[in-house]
Structures are given as C-alpha cells and as structure tokens.
Design an enzyme around this catalytic site. Structure first.
Site, PDB file in Angstrom:
ATOM      1  N   ARG A 292     -20.236 -25.817 -34.344  1.00 18.14           N
ATOM      2  CA  ARG A 292     -20.000 -25.258 -35.673  1.00 18.14           C
ATOM      3  C   ARG A 292     -18.800 -25.931 -36.317  1.00 18.14           C
ATOM      4  O   ARG A 292     -17.929 -26.459 -35.636  1.00 18.14           O
ATOM      5  CB  ARG A 292     -19.635 -23.758 -35.585  1.00 18.14           C
ATOM      6  CG  ARG A 292     -20.666 -22.852 -34.984  1.00 18.14           C
ATOM      7  CD  ARG A 292     -21.760 -22.506 -35.987  1.00 18.14           C
ATOM      8  NE  ARG A 292     -22.637 -21.511 -35.407  1.00 18.14           N
ATOM      9  CZ  ARG A 292     -23.569 -21.767 -34.484  1.00 18.14           C
ATOM     10  NH1 ARG A 292     -23.749 -22.995 -34.056  1.00 18.14           N
ATOM     11  NH2 ARG A 292     -24.324 -20.814 -34.008  1.00 18.14           N
TER      12      ARG A 292
ATOM     13  N   TYR B 202     -30.410 -12.524 -42.088  1.00 17.48           N
ATOM     14  CA  TYR B 202     -29.278 -12.719 -43.005  1.00 17.48           C
ATOM     15  C   TYR B 202     -29.516 -13.994 -43.835  1.00 17.48           C
ATOM     16  O   TYR B 202     -29.323 -14.006 -45.056  1.00 17.48           O
ATOM     17  CB  TYR B 202     -28.013 -12.817 -42.153  1.00 17.48           C
ATOM     18  CG  TYR B 202     -26.744 -13.231 -42.857  1.00 17.48           C
ATOM     19  CD1 TYR B 202     -26.041 -12.346 -43.678  1.00 17.48           C
ATOM     20  CD2 TYR B 202     -26.212 -14.512 -42.670  1.00 17.48           C
ATOM     21  CE1 TYR B 202     -24.866 -12.730 -44.298  1.00 17.48           C
ATOM     22  CE2 TYR B 202     -25.037 -14.899 -43.285  1.00 17.48           C
ATOM     23  CZ  TYR B 202     -24.373 -14.006 -44.101  1.00 17.48           C
ATOM     24  OH  TYR B 202     -23.197 -14.393 -44.705  1.00 17.48           O
TER      25      TYR B 202
ATOM     26  N   ASN C 260     -18.859 -21.212 -41.702  1.00 26.10           N
ATOM     27  CA  ASN C 260     -17.956 -20.178 -41.196  1.00 26.10           C
ATOM     28  C   ASN C 260     -16.577 -20.289 -41.829  1.00 26.10           C
ATOM     29  O   ASN C 260     -15.987 -21.360 -41.831  1.00 26.10           O
ATOM     30  CB  ASN C 260     -17.766 -20.355 -39.686  1.00 26.10           C
ATOM     31  CG  ASN C 260     -18.888 -19.754 -38.926  1.00 26.10           C
ATOM     32  OD1 ASN C 260     -19.125 -18.560 -38.997  1.00 26.10           O
ATOM     33  ND2 ASN C 260     -19.617 -20.590 -38.192  1.00 26.10           N
TER      34      ASN C 260
ATOM     35  N   SER D 123     -24.983 -18.897 -47.712  1.00 27.34           N
ATOM     36  CA  SER D 123     -24.474 -19.215 -46.373  1.00 27.34           C
ATOM     37  C   SER D 123     -25.223 -20.394 -45.762  1.00 27.34           C
ATOM     38  O   SER D 123     -26.404 -20.640 -46.077  1.00 27.34           O
ATOM     39  CB  SER D 123     -24.690 -17.978 -45.496  1.00 27.34           C
ATOM     40  OG  SER D 123     -24.611 -18.305 -44.135  1.00 27.34           O
TER      41      SER D 123
END
Ligand code: NAD
Length: 325
Positions: free
Chosen positions: A219, A148, A177, A120
């Site tokens: 983002r 995470y 994302n 990620s």
C-alpha cells in the site's frame, strides 16, 4: 468571501479540511453527526445533522435568501479500516449511499457551484505485486474488492450525472490510505497506520504485536497535509471524473510496522494472524493530480514521525484515565 460547506467535518479529513479552508479565508459551515473528537472545530458554524435524511441535507446547504454555497465538500461516510469494511457491509451500502444521494441532489437544487466527493482507491480491482500502474480509466471494467468500493463507484457516477445535468462542477478524488494526527486510532474503525501505531505504543520494547495477514500486502500511505493540498487543488481545477491522490511510496505492511517501530525507538516482533487484509497490492498513476501542481511533500517516515507521538499521547492519556476510574 468564498462560502464552503464541509460534510463530515467532525471526522479526520473533514476537520483538517475545515482548518485549511479557514486559513484560506473562507467562511465555513461544518456538518456531521458529531463534533470533531480531538480538537475544537475551526468552522464558523457547525450543524449536528444526520445526513442520511433528505431534509437535513437540504438544511445543510441552505443559506440566507438568494445566497448559495460556492463549494460543497462531501466527505461524510459510514466508514473505517478493513475490519469495519468487512463487518459492516450493509451499513456502508445503505448509510453512505443515502448521504450521497440526498447531498448531491440538495446541492444541485440549491445551485451550488462546485461539489467535491471523496472517493477511494477501493474502486479498483485487486492487483498483483509489481503490476504496472493503473490509470483512472482502468477502474473499468469494474471489480472493486469490497462493497465500500462499489458504493464509491456508484456515487462517482451519481455525482457526474448531477454535474452534467445541473452544471455543477463535480470534482472526484480517489484517495489512497490517508493518515495523520487526529484520526480514529481505536474502537474498530481505525485504519492500518493508526492501529499499528497504537499497538506499538502499547507494546514493551522487545515486545510482540499481532499483524493481520502475512504482512505482504502493498500500500501507499498519504500524510494528511498532502491529502488536503490535493483536495484544494482538485476542487479548483478543471479535472473531471475520478482523480487519484496518493503518494507513490509503496510499502508492505511489515515495512510499515518497521517504520513505526523505528520512529518509536522500539524493537518489535510481529505475529501474523488471520484477519481482513483487503487487496494484495496497489499501484496507481498520479499524472492527473500532478498535472495541476500536486506533489507529495511528506515521506512515510516523516509522516509517521508526526503521527506516532500523537497516538502515543492518546494511548497514555487513556491509560491514565483508566487507572483513575
Ligand atoms: P471519518 O470516519 O473520520 O469521517 C467521516 C465522517 O462522516 C465522520 O465524522 C462521521 O461522523 C460522518 N458521518 C457518518 N455518517 C454520517 C451521517 N449519517 N450524517 C452525518 N455525518 C456522518 O473518515 P475520514 O478518514 O475522514 O474519511 C473522509 C472521507 O474520505 C470518507 O468519505 C472516506 O470514505 C474517504 N476516504 C478516506 C480514506 C482514508 O484513508 N481516511 C481513504 C479513502 C477514502
């Protein structure tokens, strides 16, 4: 015929990936704690397994005598949006690490040829708006914003060690994302695009929705079909170490809300409230993934135009069900 195992095949990206692999003519086994929630799995075989347990990982990779999987795609994780990431640190650190430790060891012992791990963009540090793009190597010195991200970084290194020792072709994608139809849209694990689509679907025209934070966090959001294309290309490439996959269309949370509202055809007011937001900004190079032919085809506006109607339909179906019971 290529034989592929998809771990996390009951989840959002995993269930789309199974469909794509089937379309490519692979024989696919899915493994997950649960079946896909929103449509029937396309997998040839689906095993309900808790992959935190070593014996279940061994079972997942086991095929008939002298047969082995050509490809293992490891997407199973205890995961969710920012709300979940901040409230379930122990579960993320324990459950996802157990899955990853046992899965890569089982795959290596079964002489699997190619292994994909879904990391990620959370492996990177926080960034300031307008900061120059970070390359993959600039994940180090490491300072992920949340646990995470640390678990993902640890697993990247774990998978690379197995790659070196066992000759396993390890491919590691760092997803930005990802959103699209058939993703979690309620319940606390949903990510920002799905949560905001839901809130706008529930709101009246001219209504107000609550938005976590100041609405300024930047983002990029990548539509599911683009992400699946990136996974397939990366898995069959020679690219080692982490590879960013994400559309380079950076928007603030407020701009995301405005895009969804425009697609919904509603005037929406925002009330900014305290809530977990995560890092202030993201900006990544993607020359590694584009070097193997990847190109995002779906703009944020087009992706939301494909996603919003699906979430609106879920909201309405839930409302109808609630009024019947
Ligand atoms: P998801 O939650 O929809 O899918 C994860 C799946 O893993 C779920 O179906 C879940 O049941 C399964 N799982 C969890 N614990 C398990 C266990 N003990 N045994 C077996 N299965 C288990 O999430 P997703 O959005 O499809 O994400 C897939 C992968 O991509 C994850 O590794 C995630 O961290 C990564 N990722 C996703 C995004 C995104 O925006 N969706 C961004 C970055 C990275």
């Amino acid at each position: 015929m290529i034989k592929a195992l998809v771990c996390g095949a009951g989840g959002f990206i995993g269930s789309h990936l199974v469909r794509r692999l089937k379309n490519e003519g692979c024989w696919v086994r899915g493994a997950d704690l649960k079946y896909p929630e929103f449509s029937k799995t396309a997998a040839d075989e689906f095993l309900l397994l808790d992959l935190r347990e070593e014996k279940n990982c061994r079972a997942a990779v086991r095929l008939g005598k002298s047969e082995t999987f050509d490809e293992v795609y490891q997407l199973a994780a205890d995961m969710g949006g920012m709300g979940f990431i901040h409230s379930a640190e122990c579960e993320i650190m324990r459950n996802s690490a157990l899955i990853n430790i046992h899965m890569v060891d089982s795959a290596a012992n079964a002489a699997v040829k190619r292994y994909f791990f879904s990391s990620s963009a959370c492996v990177y540090r926080d960034m300031k708006p307008k900061e120059p793009e970070l390359s993959e190597e600039e994940a180090y010195p490491a300072l992920p914003d949340n646990e995470y991200g640390w678990e993902k970084l640890y697993t990247e290194r774990l998978v690379m060690t197995y790659g070196r020792r066992h000759g396993l072709a390890a491919r590691i994608a760092r997803f930005q994302n990802c959103y699209g139809p058939e993703g979690t849209w309620q319940g606390g694990r949903e990510k920002a695009p799905a949560a905001l689509c839901r809130k706008i679907a529930q709101a009246e025209d001219g209504g107000t929705i609550e938005v976590w934070g100041k609405g300024t966090a930047l983002r990029a959001y990548t539509y599911i079909d683009d992400m699946i294309e990136g996974i397939i290309l990366l898995m069959h490439s020679d690219l080692e170490n982490g590879v960013n996959i994400g559309r380079q269309e950076y928007v603030s949370v407020d701009e995301l809300v405005q895009t969804i509202a425009a697609v919904a055809g509603k005037k929406i007011h925002m009330k900014h409230v305290a809530g977990p937001v995560g890092v202030k900004a993201r900006n990544f190079r993607n020359d590694r993934i584009t070097s193997i032919g990847w190109k995002s085809k779906c703009s944020l506006r087009d992706g939301i135009a494909r996603t919003y109607p699906w979430i609106k339909a879920q909201v309405e179906a839930n409302r109808d069900q609630a009024s019947l019971s």
